[in-house]
Design a protein around this motif. Structure first.
Motif, PDB file in Angstrom:
ATOM      1  N   PHE A 199       0.806  -1.278  -0.008  1.00 51.26           N
ATOM      2  CA  PHE A 199       0.010  -0.175   0.162  1.00 51.26           C
ATOM      3  C   PHE A 199       0.767   1.201   0.166  1.00 51.26           C
ATOM      4  O   PHE A 199       0.552   2.403  -0.467  1.00 51.26           O
ATOM      5  N   SER A 200       1.899   1.099   0.323  1.00 47.91           N
ATOM      6  CA  SER A 200       2.968   2.262   0.223  1.00 47.91           C
ATOM      7  C   SER A 200       3.098   2.735  -1.196  1.00 47.91           C
ATOM      8  O   SER A 200       3.387   3.826  -1.477  1.00 47.91           O
ATOM      9  N   THR A 201       3.289   1.437  -1.961  1.00 45.57           N
ATOM     10  CA  THR A 201       3.501   1.840  -3.524  1.00 45.57           C
ATOM     11  C   THR A 201       2.266   2.619  -3.876  1.00 45.57           C
ATOM     12  O   THR A 201       2.531   3.515  -4.856  1.00 45.57           O
ATOM     13  N   LEU A 202       1.090   2.191  -3.663  1.00 48.64           N
ATOM     14  CA  LEU A 202      -0.173   2.877  -4.024  1.00 48.64           C
ATOM     15  C   LEU A 202      -0.145   4.515  -3.493  1.00 48.64           C
ATOM     16  O   LEU A 202      -0.502   5.214  -4.235  1.00 48.64           O
ATOM     17  N   ALA A 203       0.234   4.577  -2.191  1.00 52.02           N
ATOM     18  CA  ALA A 203       0.445   6.022  -1.820  1.00 52.02           C
ATOM     19  C   ALA A 203       1.507   6.927  -2.680  1.00 52.02           C
ATOM     20  O   ALA A 203       1.154   7.993  -2.935  1.00 52.02           O
ATOM     21  N   GLY A 204       2.588   6.390  -2.831  1.00 52.53           N
ATOM     22  CA  GLY A 204       3.325   6.761  -3.821  1.00 52.53           C
ATOM     23  C   GLY A 204       2.790   7.212  -5.074  1.00 52.53           C
ATOM     24  O   GLY A 204       3.196   8.399  -5.803  1.00 52.53           O
ATOM     25  N   THR A 205       2.386   6.235  -5.766  1.00 54.36           N
ATOM     26  CA  THR A 205       1.761   6.889  -7.207  1.00 54.36           C
ATOM     27  C   THR A 205       0.692   7.427  -6.971  1.00 54.36           C
ATOM     28  O   THR A 205       0.506   8.593  -7.978  1.00 54.36           O
ATOM     29  N   ALA A 206      -0.073   7.776  -5.827  1.00 57.20           N
ATOM     30  CA  ALA A 206      -1.185   8.695  -5.570  1.00 57.20           C
ATOM     31  C   ALA A 206      -0.389  10.142  -5.331  1.00 57.20           C
ATOM     32  O   ALA A 206      -0.966  11.183  -5.770  1.00 57.20           O
ATOM     33  N   THR A 207       0.747   9.948  -4.879  1.00 60.50           N
ATOM     34  CA  THR A 207       1.337  11.199  -4.601  1.00 60.50           C
ATOM     35  C   THR A 207       1.873  11.921  -5.825  1.00 60.50           C
ATOM     36  O   THR A 207       1.719  13.151  -6.131  1.00 60.50           O
ATOM     37  N   ALA A 247       7.379   0.683   4.630  1.00 62.12           N
ATOM     38  CA  ALA A 247       6.040   0.694   5.632  1.00 62.12           C
ATOM     39  C   ALA A 247       6.214   1.628   6.439  1.00 62.12           C
ATOM     40  O   ALA A 247       6.349   1.279   7.806  1.00 62.12           O
ATOM     41  N   MET A 248       6.144   2.972   6.111  1.00 63.45           N
ATOM     42  CA  MET A 248       6.054   3.916   7.000  1.00 63.45           C
ATOM     43  C   MET A 248       4.853   4.928   7.167  1.00 63.45           C
ATOM     44  O   MET A 248       4.200   4.699   5.888  1.00 63.45           O
ATOM     45  N   LEU A 249       4.620   5.887   7.898  1.00 64.82           N
ATOM     46  CA  LEU A 249       3.453   6.562   7.707  1.00 64.82           C
ATOM     47  C   LEU A 249       3.336   7.605   6.974  1.00 64.82           C
ATOM     48  O   LEU A 249       2.480   8.533   6.448  1.00 64.82           O
ATOM     49  N   ASP A 250       4.558   8.390   6.589  1.00 62.62           N
ATOM     50  CA  ASP A 250       4.670   9.595   5.821  1.00 62.62           C
ATOM     51  C   ASP A 250       4.026   9.423   4.685  1.00 62.62           C
ATOM     52  O   ASP A 250       3.559  10.566   4.014  1.00 62.62           O
ATOM     53  N   GLY A 251       4.275   8.179   3.896  1.00 66.48           N
ATOM     54  CA  GLY A 251       3.843   8.192   2.483  1.00 66.48           C
ATOM     55  C   GLY A 251       2.333   8.402   2.535  1.00 66.48           C
ATOM     56  O   GLY A 251       1.521   8.837   1.223  1.00 66.48           O
ATOM     57  N   PHE A 252       1.529   7.767   3.267  1.00 70.19           N
ATOM     58  CA  PHE A 252       0.252   7.876   3.391  1.00 70.19           C
ATOM     59  C   PHE A 252      -0.328   9.432   3.700  1.00 70.19           C
ATOM     60  O   PHE A 252      -1.061   9.695   3.099  1.00 70.19           O
ATOM     61  N   MET A 253       0.550   9.951   4.643  1.00 70.77           N
ATOM     62  CA  MET A 253       0.182  11.391   4.896  1.00 70.77           C
ATOM     63  C   MET A 253       0.194  12.244   3.800  1.00 70.77           C
ATOM     64  O   MET A 253      -0.778  13.028   3.405  1.00 70.77           O
ATOM     65  N   ALA A 254       1.339  11.907   3.047  1.00 72.97           N
ATOM     66  CA  ALA A 254       1.569  12.834   1.811  1.00 72.97           C
ATOM     67  C   ALA A 254       0.513  12.779   0.633  1.00 72.97           C
ATOM     68  O   ALA A 254       0.183  13.630  -0.032  1.00 72.97           O
ATOM     69  N   ALA A 255       0.250  11.599   0.653  1.00 75.88           N
ATOM     70  CA  ALA A 255      -0.622  10.968  -0.706  1.00 75.88           C
ATOM     71  C   ALA A 255      -2.047  11.606  -0.291  1.00 75.88           C
ATOM     72  O   ALA A 255      -2.596  12.385  -1.080  1.00 75.88           O
ATOM     73  N   PHE A 256      -2.672  11.527   1.100  1.00 76.83           N
ATOM     74  CA  PHE A 256      -3.976  12.193   1.336  1.00 76.83           C
ATOM     75  C   PHE A 256      -3.763  13.613   1.223  1.00 76.83           C
ATOM     76  O   PHE A 256      -4.806  14.290   0.848  1.00 76.83           O
ATOM     77  N   THR A 257      -2.593  14.219   1.802  1.00 82.86           N
ATOM     78  CA  THR A 257      -2.432  15.751   1.664  1.00 82.86           C
ATOM     79  C   THR A 257      -2.482  16.216   0.236  1.00 82.86           C
ATOM     80  O   THR A 257      -3.209  17.296  -0.145  1.00 82.86           O
ATOM     81  N   LEU A 258      -1.714  15.614  -0.670  1.00 85.35           N
ATOM     82  CA  LEU A 258      -1.663  15.937  -2.053  1.00 85.35           C
ATOM     83  C   LEU A 258      -3.097  15.829  -2.797  1.00 85.35           C
ATOM     84  O   LEU A 258      -3.697  16.894  -3.312  1.00 85.35           O
TER      85      LEU A 258
END
Length: 435
Positions: free
Chosen positions: A87-95, A133-144
């Motif tokens: 799911f971190s990869t998905l967050a990266g793509t979303a970012t 698997a860290m939290l920052d990627g999810f935070m950034a994706a939702f922020t962007l």
């Protein structure tokens, strides 16, 4: 001084889809290496396992959402390196797509949006965080994505469209805060941005402040966020984002040990704050906030012999983005103030707003990965600046080419490729402080 350009003739969807496929493929390739936990995965993966078991509170200094997402990966794909990181990869793509959407919505042109997205993809910080698997990627994706949704609401043609997109942005920003508290200022920034754009529009059209803040002015309608009044919009933004944040704590009400209750939910936030602000012992990779834009102290997430070879993962920024982005910020500020160009000021403001928070919050230790969100907004600023100042020259392609070249050079110690020995890191530690 228009805040947004007229609608572009070129559709962005095909370009966005191709970039999404490229990003997801790049982030997913050899994702499972290393097969062991690295860096802060040692905190968040065990916390996700505890959450799956509903055994009780763990890693209480952060909200639950990021650990819930990691837990979802474990449930879906197994308790292994693929499940931890998928799911971190998905967050990266979303970012990456979030940057594309923000630049396109700001400028209305596909070319700078593509440049911004590709610079994000090639920014080492995004690549590394999309594979851990860290939290920052999810935070950034939702922020962007939340920021993009609010800009999308800005361009709505009807009040219904504006309100629905504003609601979506509010939910996404609430999810960003639920992943990591550092996203909380963006809720306030959204409210401030609404007021600034409306007042600028009123000044340009000769309307009063009252008309700017009202839902429907006496003459015509608002160009941005049609049918939305300032007070209801800001109240909705705050209410929905806060409600979304607290909704993510639902699993904690079912812990077998120390479950949350409605009575303890708010006091628990103070406990989290205490954990966030406690004085911690010194760390090998600690650094001060002023050093992050200069990239004086990156972090080795991994450097050891594992999976049959010496491997390294260095959390570092692409020099083209980090240092070139600072030049872009300065150029956007200078020209934005002189020419009253709101788009340039907004591009620079995204970086400033995400960075200044770290100057004022009471953290006893700092690390370069705290600069993750500002490093992403540098890609927005670079894309906007290159589009504004290139004047027929191919500066944007030159910058992109330099970013590609550096990405290729550093790829082995971004992706944990096999290295030739315990001293191989010296090939990439160009400055003594990078060791």
């Amino acid at each position: 001084m228009s805040a947004l350009p007229p609608k572009a003739a070129t559709s962005p969807y095909r370009a966005a889809a191709l970039i999404a496929l490229l990003a997801q493929a790049l982030f997913s390739f050899r994702l499972t290496v290393p097969t062991k936990l690295m860096f802060d995965e040692v905190h968040y993966v065990p916390a996700a396992r505890t959450l799956i078991a509903l055994a009780g509170p763990r890693n209480i200094e952060h909200p639950l959402l990021g650990k819930e997402i990691i837990a979802g990966g474990i449930l879906l794909l197994g308790d292994n390196s693929l499940g931890w990181r998928f799911f971190s990869t998905l967050a990266g793509t979303a970012t990456v797509l979030g940057v594309f959407a923000i630049v396109w919505l700001m400028l209305g042109r596909v070319r700078p949006a593509v440049i911004g997205a590709l610079l994000t993809l090639l920014n080492f910080t995004v690549f590394v965080q999309a594979r851990i698997a860290m939290l920052d990627g999810f935070m950034a994706a939702f922020t962007l994505l939340g920021t993009a949704s609010l800009l999308w609401a800005m361009r709505a043609e009807t009040p219904r469209g504006a309100w629905s997109r504003w609601m979506l942005g509010s939910v996404l920003l609430g999810l960003a805060v639920a992943a990591k508290w550092i996203a909380a200022p963006f809720v306030a920034y959204a409210a401030i941005g609404f007021l600034v754009v409306r007042l600028a529009e009123a000044r340009q059209s000769g309307r009063s402040v009252y008309a700017a803040l009202n839902a429907q002015p006496a003459r015509g309608r608002h160009r941005h966020w049609p049918g939305m009044a300032a007070i209801p919009a800001i109240l909705l933004l705050g209410t929905v984002s806060i409600a979304t944040y607290f909704a993510t704590f639902a699993p904690a009400f079912f812990y077998t040990i120390e479950p949350l209750t409605l009575r303890t939910l708010l006091p628990f936030q103070l406990t989290m704050y205490g954990q966030q602000t406690q004085v911690l012992p010194s760390h090998t990779y600690q650094s001060r906030w002023w050093s992050w834009p200069l990239m004086l102290r990156p972090i080795w997430y991994l450097y050891e012999r594992t999976d049959g070879a010496w491997r390294g993962v260095l959390m570092i920024g692409n020099l083209v983005v980090l240092w070139g982005g600072l030049v872009a910020v300065a150029a956007c500020l200078y020209r934005g103030v002189r020419g009253r160009e709101l788009r340039l000021l907004a591009a620079a403001g995204l970086w400033i707003g995400s960075y200044v928070v770290w100057i004022v919050i009471p953290k006893s230790l700092g690390f370069f990965y705290y600069y993750y969100l500002p490093s992403i907004f540098l890609c927005v600023t670079l894309a906007v600046a290159l589009d504004r100042f290139r004047r027929g020259r191919q500066w944007d392609m030159a910058v992109l080419g330099a970013a590609v070249a550096l990405f290729v050079v550093f790829y082995p110690i971004l992706s944990a490729l096999p290295l030739w020995g315990p001293k191989a890191f010296r090939a990439w530690t160009w400055f003594p402080s990078w060791v």
